[in-house]
Design a protein around this motif. Structure first.
Motif, short mmCIF file in Angstrom:
data_model
loop_
_atom_site.label_atom_id
_atom_site.label_comp_id
_atom_site.label_asym_id
_atom_site.label_seq_id
_atom_site.Cartn_x
_atom_site.Cartn_y
_atom_site.Cartn_z
N GLU A 252 0.83 -1.21 0.00
CA GLU A 252 0.00 0.00 0.00
C GLU A 252 0.86 1.26 0.00
O GLU A 252 0.52 2.25 -0.66
CB GLU A 252 -0.92 0.01 1.21
N VAL B 268 0.27 3.98 -3.10
CA VAL B 268 -0.20 5.35 -2.90
C VAL B 268 0.71 6.36 -3.61
O VAL B 268 0.27 7.43 -4.04
CB VAL B 268 -0.32 5.68 -1.40
N ARG C 41 -1.31 4.07 4.09
CA ARG C 41 -1.28 4.87 2.87
C ARG C 41 -0.85 6.32 3.15
O ARG C 41 -1.42 7.27 2.63
CB ARG C 41 -2.65 4.83 2.17
N ASN D 239 -4.55 7.61 4.64
CA ASN D 239 -4.65 8.41 3.42
C ASN D 239 -4.30 9.88 3.64
O ASN D 239 -4.97 10.78 3.14
CB ASN D 239 -6.07 8.30 2.83
#
Length: 220
Positions: A7, A11, A77, A97
């Motif tokens: 991940e 990203v 991420r 994120n």
């Protein structure tokens, strides 16, 4: 563990159009190296191997220019773009994120004890050179403009700019991409207001002077 590492790479391809291949990303992206080193250091830190954790952190800082305290909690991420000069404090908590750019500081003010660094919720973006200081919370989906200094909590779905940072968008139209070159500037707006007030005062002063002269002429 391997899912998390994958991940971390994926990203980068999503966020950085300059990324061309897995080999290039793995070998040349200092932000990725710093995150991986931190994940190792944090694992030692949680097991109270503090010296080893700090040693890994300092070695990573030497090679990447990114300083992440091994006590910081970082979610999935997490993307550091370029990364030189990024500093993340010990009690900082970062959600999933989250994207930060070069020169960002997630630090303390030097006055708190205990939880003294910020909490960054999911899906936040912190632009180049921004400083987020103290035990404050940046709400989900919020964006911090380049060069801003944030000292207070930021509500979710907000855009913050300026020194000190002020919310300029909140629960309005979602800002998909933060344009670092075209941001509202509350300081510039205030300076413009002061210039207008000064111009009005000059006009009034000139009118008073002219009125005084007319009065003197009429007296003669």
């Amino acid at each position: 563990m391997f899912k998390t590492l994958k991940e971390d790479i994926e990203v980068i391809f999503e966020q950085d159009p300059a990324a061309r291949s897995y080999l290039e990303v793995i070998l040349t992206y200092s932000g990725l190296h710093a995150i991986w080193a931190h994940r190792i250091a944090h694992a030692f830190y949680k097991r109270k191997f503090y010296f080893i954790a700090r040693l890994i952190s300092q070695i990573s800082r030497f090679f990447t220019g990114i300083e992440i305290h091994p006590g910081a909690k970082i979610g999935r991420r997490f993307f550091i773009d370029h990364g030189m000069g990024v500093v993340i404090g010990e009690t900082c908590e970062i959600g999933d994120n989250v994207t930060v750019y070069q020169g960002v500081t997630l630090g303390g003010t030097g006055k708190e004890k205990g939880k003294r660094h910020p909490t960054i919720k999911d899906n936040c973006l912190i632009a180049t050179g921004a400083k987020v200081l103290g035990s404050i919370t940046i709400g989900e989906n919020s964006k911090i403009g380049a060069g801003s200094v944030v000292l207070k909590d930021v509500p979710p779905n907000s855009t913050v700019v300026g020194i000190p940072g002020k919310v300029v968008v909140r629960n309005g139209v979602k800002v998909k991409d933060l344009n670092h070159t075209d941001l509202p500037d509350p300081i510039a707006d205030r300076l413009k207001e002061l210039e207008e007030e000064l111009a009005n005062l000059r006009t009034e002063l000139q009118q008073l002077k002219e009125g005084k002269k007319n009065h003197e002429h009429s007296a003669l």
